[in-house]
Write a protein that holds these residues in place. Structure first.
Motif, mmCIF file in Angstrom:
data_model
loop_
_atom_site.group_PDB
_atom_site.id
_atom_site.type_symbol
_atom_site.label_atom_id
_atom_site.label_comp_id
_atom_site.label_asym_id
_atom_site.label_seq_id
_atom_site.Cartn_x
_atom_site.Cartn_y
_atom_site.Cartn_z
ATOM 1 N N THR A 584 0.824 -1.216 0.000
ATOM 2 C CA THR A 584 0.000 0.000 0.000
ATOM 3 C C THR A 584 0.859 1.267 0.000
ATOM 4 O O THR A 584 0.360 2.344 -0.302
ATOM 5 C CB THR A 584 -0.950 0.010 1.209
ATOM 6 O OG1 THR A 584 -0.173 -0.117 2.412
ATOM 7 C CG2 THR A 584 -1.942 -1.141 1.126
ATOM 8 N N ASP A 591 2.949 6.298 -1.118
ATOM 9 C CA ASP A 591 1.896 5.640 -1.884
ATOM 10 C C ASP A 591 2.097 6.045 -3.343
ATOM 11 O O ASP A 591 1.602 7.067 -3.800
ATOM 12 C CB ASP A 591 0.521 6.076 -1.376
ATOM 13 C CG ASP A 591 -0.631 5.396 -2.129
ATOM 14 O OD1 ASP A 591 -0.365 4.769 -3.163
ATOM 15 O OD2 ASP A 591 -1.777 5.527 -1.680
ATOM 16 N N PHE A 594 -0.369 2.563 -5.531
ATOM 17 C CA PHE A 594 -1.407 1.721 -4.959
ATOM 18 C C PHE A 594 -2.782 2.370 -5.112
ATOM 19 O O PHE A 594 -3.700 1.788 -5.697
ATOM 20 C CB PHE A 594 -1.150 1.401 -3.494
ATOM 21 C CG PHE A 594 -2.305 0.636 -2.886
ATOM 22 C CD1 PHE A 594 -2.542 -0.676 -3.258
ATOM 23 C CD2 PHE A 594 -3.188 1.250 -2.006
ATOM 24 C CE1 PHE A 594 -3.635 -1.381 -2.762
ATOM 25 C CE2 PHE A 594 -4.277 0.556 -1.496
ATOM 26 C CZ PHE A 594 -4.500 -0.767 -1.877
ATOM 27 N N THR A 595 -2.952 3.577 -4.582
ATOM 28 C CA THR A 595 -4.269 4.217 -4.635
ATOM 29 C C THR A 595 -4.661 4.582 -6.054
ATOM 30 O O THR A 595 -5.803 4.369 -6.475
ATOM 31 C CB THR A 595 -4.282 5.466 -3.738
ATOM 32 O OG1 THR A 595 -4.010 5.071 -2.384
ATOM 33 C CG2 THR A 595 -5.632 6.164 -3.801
ATOM 34 N N LYS A 599 -5.729 0.064 -6.223
ATOM 35 C CA LYS A 599 -6.811 -0.055 -5.236
ATOM 36 C C LYS A 599 -8.126 -0.572 -5.815
ATOM 37 O O LYS A 599 -8.786 -1.415 -5.183
ATOM 38 C CB LYS A 599 -7.029 1.277 -4.528
ATOM 39 C CG LYS A 599 -7.997 1.178 -3.356
ATOM 40 C CD LYS A 599 -8.079 2.486 -2.590
ATOM 41 C CE LYS A 599 -9.046 2.363 -1.415
ATOM 42 N NZ LYS A 599 -9.120 3.626 -0.649
ATOM 43 N N THR A 612 -5.808 -6.336 3.928
ATOM 44 C CA THR A 612 -4.344 -6.310 3.949
ATOM 45 C C THR A 612 -3.791 -7.411 4.839
ATOM 46 O O THR A 612 -4.496 -7.953 5.698
ATOM 47 C CB THR A 612 -3.815 -4.951 4.448
ATOM 48 O OG1 THR A 612 -4.289 -4.718 5.782
ATOM 49 C CG2 THR A 612 -4.268 -3.817 3.545
ATOM 50 N N GLU A 626 1.989 -2.764 5.144
ATOM 51 C CA GLU A 626 0.632 -3.195 4.831
ATOM 52 C C GLU A 626 0.603 -3.664 3.379
ATOM 53 O O GLU A 626 0.763 -2.871 2.446
ATOM 54 C CB GLU A 626 -0.355 -2.037 5.016
ATOM 55 C CG GLU A 626 -0.485 -1.546 6.444
ATOM 56 C CD GLU A 626 -1.518 -2.349 7.223
ATOM 57 O OE1 GLU A 626 -2.265 -3.109 6.592
ATOM 58 O OE2 GLU A 626 -1.567 -2.207 8.449
ATOM 59 N N ALA A 628 -1.611 -5.245 0.443
ATOM 60 C CA ALA A 628 -3.000 -5.444 0.033
ATOM 61 C C ALA A 628 -3.138 -6.741 -0.738
ATOM 62 O O ALA A 628 -2.322 -7.058 -1.614
ATOM 63 C CB ALA A 628 -3.463 -4.279 -0.827
#
Length: 887
Positions: A584, A591, A594-595, A599, A612, A626, A628
């Protein structure tokens, strides 16, 4: 003809099952032509007219009237459909003005129309609240078949229903089965006889062959459980030597005892145990409720069929149907279960089918499918509590068994689910009772009124023998019915190159530029000069392990130079990547993508939170990384895996890619509604991995392949190789090789445990079991191998494996031979093992067999070998040695 998950399987009598035994609940799919014009049908309207109700179903017009004569309700359709419903006991009139017609179901395969008619008591003229005759018409295969079932619902009156299975034959005659024997409907008295008729065409109905359902009504209490139907002997289910005694509870039904007519398999509980448990949730309040067969049911009804009893549990909008399919010749019961929900505010979360039980103390073993298979003596521990998800590293196959070792008799509990749906399997002992059980997450969790339909059967079967005999029961089913089983031997598979098929030894190493890791590897390589070697390579990328995934590009600066050295020494190189996880914070503590990218494709919980996991890696602040869990159904993850694997195989020119966790980590109940799968459980998880792996294969070059972690069976035959590093521990038996040995290459054991074992016991047992169980030896680091005083044993095993390779990759694992004599024991480092280990493999091409023997003790041994179906023989072995004997 039925189609069972893509495989043709004719039914014994080739007739449509009765509606209370829904074929969809048993995992059946019925091929149907296009529905006729006019479907789907709306709720039919009541036509104007004195005493007449009419509606259309496709091209067929149905008219209902009570004008024939008092007390009869007659349905007609141009002479094509005659159905008469006669109340012959009790003094009632039909209240025609309150008749209601409603379509209950239309899914393109089956349409159900219900005609409900209110009754009044003739003597008093009073309307009976809740007193209805419900006539359900089941239309299958676009009006090619029809089933009529009459149900009486009343308050204060007891219905006695007689509903028989019926069918039509090619000779044009309709047949009825009122008492276990088929006979022509024309030979069956119609007056006072009940019936349920299934014909292939509506035109077969007419005045000559009416359908008559006998409904007797008398005043009295409505019983919760009724055991009076034909062919039902008291409260015992009997199938060959297996008998199950059922006990009534205040508002339900449970298992009182399980018995074997030979007196060996026994369970006698102090209180009834549930036949099933169903967990449901209110979508409005979030409140969850566990329903058990033992209590709180409004009604429990028993029906009988030619295959066995069917129990229907009713509680408000929830109906659970449990069928016991009996196979007396095998002493087998196959439980089939489904739950229907008629309230859109309720969703099913999980269902637990019947749990097998056996009284168990010393002398009884519990078999579970962890690793290659674990055959655990219950007397070793006062209690065993094991619960693991399937399919995963925790439970690789969906069966268990409990058996008496000395008397060689037990009960097999297999989940014959052709799709291998996500479930939890439990093996448990408590207070002298051993239990095997499953908990199955529902499909469509949080969908209104999703219900539950268990695929396949929960099978109980008595057997003679031990873990091997139970495994053969499961193997026979897998080879015949399992969807994942391709039946293509590994030697014929295009995704298994010859070098992988015949690999005799594996090493693993970290690509550590601060030390001469290649020099250590080549030093170990000297012991195997005449053979190829496989290398599982970790940390070959610049990002740290378990951090910044999946950005493996770029490789370390000296990767290509190292690859050339390894290739020149006949070492196949297989780099590590992860097949499930995206960090993540995938660029240091940032980041990065990831986002913005990953995501949407990540697996989500109920509230949209990303699922996660943690594996001990830390960020710069010392916090857990973390990682995912990516949903395999997402195009984002599929394309990312294609990009990574193409780069490693084609640009870096590695020989294989190890994609971690695919067959090891269990599915997660992803609840992201934007993903192309049903929410919650089922088999969609690994089906989408099939798609991913298949996509990768299309772009892999010649002699390239993919491997993964662990040996969960739905992936057997669908990926090149399986790393079985976790085949470590006491009580292991080669059950997985018995089922899949010819079809799926396996390799490696976790020699890392040898660092903590200065006795060398673990090194010796891992090496011995690799030869006997058929997995390719090794997955040992060069330093552990070079420092071991038992290198010679490992070399012997690798060379024997190389010489007799075709017995393993083109043969089947047989029952290990029995050994008698001076065998010794090896105890320590968590092991308690016989000093001599044995195995046997049969080559498919000519039927020849080899017996594998490994003496792991430091003394010479002489003993007798007793192979199954072969003459016993005497032999002796040197200390710490291995040999193979051809039979």
């Amino acid at each position: 003809m039925f189609i069972l998950h893509g495989k043709l399987k004719p039914e014994k009598d080739d007739f449509i099952p009765a509606p209370y035994a829904d074929p969809y609940a048993a995992g059946f799919a019925i091929e149907a032509p296009e529905a006729p014009a006019g479907t789907p049908w709306d709720d039919p309207a009541v036509a104007a007219g004195e005493g007449v109700l009419s509606f259309k179903l496709g091209a067929v017009e149905i008219r209902l009237t009570d004008s024939i004569h008092s007390g009869w309700l007659h349905a007609a359709s141009g002479g094509n459909l005659n159905a008469m419903f006669n109340v012959i006991e009790g003094d009632f009139d039909f209240f025609k003005k309150d008749s209601v017609i409603k379509t209950l179901k239309n899914d393109g395969r089956m349409t159900v129309v219900r005609v409900s008619t209110l009754l009044k008591e003739r003597e008093s003229g009073a309307e009976l609240g809740g007193a209805y005759v419900h006539t359900d018409l089941y239309f299958w295969k676009a009006l090619k078949t029809v089933t009529v079932m009459t149900v009486f619902e009343t308050k204060g009156y007891t219905p006695v229903r007689e509903i028989y299975q019926c069918r039509a034959e090619a000779d044009g005659e309709a047949y009825m089965n009122p008492d276990g024997g088929w006979r022509k409907l024309s030979d069956t008295p119609q007056t006072g006889s009940g019936g349920l008729l299934v014909c292939r065409d509506l035109s077969e109905y007419g005045a000559a062959h009416p359908i008559v359902t006998h409904v007797s009504v008398e005043k009295g209490e409505l019983p919760l459980v009724r055991f009076e139907p034909r062919n039902w002997q008291g409260s015992v289910i009997e199938s060959g030597d297996l008998t199950i005694k059922l006990e009534k509870t205040a508002n339900g039904l449970g298992i009182g005892s399980i018995n074997d007519k030979k007196g060996i398999v026994k369970y006698d509980g102090t209180a009834p145990e549930p036949l099933f448990k169903l967990l449901v949730r209110s979508l409005d309040t979030g409140r969850e409720e566990m329903l058990s067969s033992l209590s709180d049911w409004d009604n429990v009804i028993l029906e009988t069929t030619s295959e066995g009893p069917v129990f229907r549990f009713e509680k408000g909008p929830v109906n659970v149907t449990l069928a016991a399919v009996l196979e007396p010749e095998l002493s087998r019961i196959g439980w089939e279960i489904s739950a229907r929900i008629r309230d859109k505010n309720i969703t099913a979360l999980r269902l637990d089918p019947p749990a097998a039980r056996m009284n168990a103390n010393y002398g009884v073993n519990l078999f579970m499918s962890y690793g290659p298979g674990m055959d655990v003596p219950i007397g070793d521990r006062s209690e065993i509590h094991s619960m693991s998800p399937y399919p995963s590293i925790g439970m690789c196959m969906q069966y268990m068994a409990i058996y008496d070792v000395s008397r060689r008799r037990g009960i097999y509990n297999g989940y014959h689910d052709p799709e291998g749906s996500y479930k939890f399997l439990l093996g448990d002992t408590h207070l002298g009772v051993c239990k095997t059980e499953a908990m199955i997450p529902a499909e469509g969790i949080d969908e209104p009124a999703n219900g539950f339909f268990m695929k396949g059967q929960d099978v109980w079967q008595l057997f003679d023998g031990d873990w091997y005999d139970a495994t053969v029961i499961f193997r026979d089913w897998v080879w015949e019915y399992a969807c994942w089983f391709t039946g293509e031997p590994a030697a014929e598979r295009k995704d298994v190159p010859e070098w992988l098929l015949k690999m005799p030894v594996w090493m693993r190493a970290d690509f550590d530029e601060k030390r001469d890791w290649i020099g250590e590897l080549l030093k170990a390589r000297e012991d195997f000069r005449e053979m190829p070697m496989g290398l599982h390579l970790y940390c070959w990328h610049k990002i740290p392990f378990d951090t910044n995934y999946p950005h493996y590009n770029p490789e370390k600066d000296t990767f290509h130079e190292a690859l050339e050295v390894l290739r020149s020494n006949n070492i196949k190189v297989m780099p590590y990547i992860n097949g499930r996880l995206w960090d993540t914070h995938d660029k240091g503590d940032e980041d990065y993508q990831f986002t913005s990218v990953a995501k949407p494709g990540a697996a989500k919980g109920r509230n949209g939170e990303v699922i996660t996991e943690h594996y001990g890696s830390k960020n710069s602040k010392g916090e857990d990384i973390e990682l995912a869990v990516m949903c395999p159904s997402s195009a984002i993850w599929q394309e990312k895996q294609l990009e990574i694997n193409n780069w490693i195989l084609n640009d870096l020119d590695a020989d294989a890619v190890y994609i971690d966790q695919i067959a090891a980590a269990p599915p997660v109940t992803c609840m992201d509604k934007t993903h192309p799968h049903r929410l919650g459980g089922g088999s969609w998880w690994y089906y989408h991995y099939y798609n991913l792996i298949g996509h990768l294969r299309l772009h892999a070059g010649k002699d390239k392949c993919f491997t993964t972690e662990s040996n969960a069976e739905p992936f057997a035959g669908h990926i090149g190789g399986m790393l079985v590093w976790h085949w470590v521990g006491p009580h292991q038996v080669p059950a997985f090789p018995v089922v899949y040995g010819e079809y799926q290459p396996t390799f490696g054991r976790n020699y890392g445990i040898c660092k903590e074992d200065d006795t060398g016991i673990s090194f010796r047992i891992l090496t011995a079991e690799s030869l006997c169980f058929g997995d390719q030896p090794g997955w040992v680091t060069p330093d552990i191998y070079l420092e071991s005083p038992y290198r010679d044993l490992f070399k012997q095993v690798a060379k024997l494996r190389f010489k007799y390779n075709d017995f393993y990759y083109a043969g089947t694992c047989q029952r290990p031979p029995k050994l008698e004599g001076d065998l010794g024991r090896l105890t320590g480092a968590g092991f308690d093992s016989l000093g001599v280990r044995s195995g046997m493999w049969r080559r498919k091409s000519d039927g020849k067999r080899i017996v594998t023997l490994v003496n792991v003790t430091e003394e010479s041994r002489s003993f007798r070998v007793i192979p199954e179906d072969a003459e016993p023989f005497e032999t002796s072995m040197d200390p710490i040695s291995a040999k193979l004997i051809e039979l």
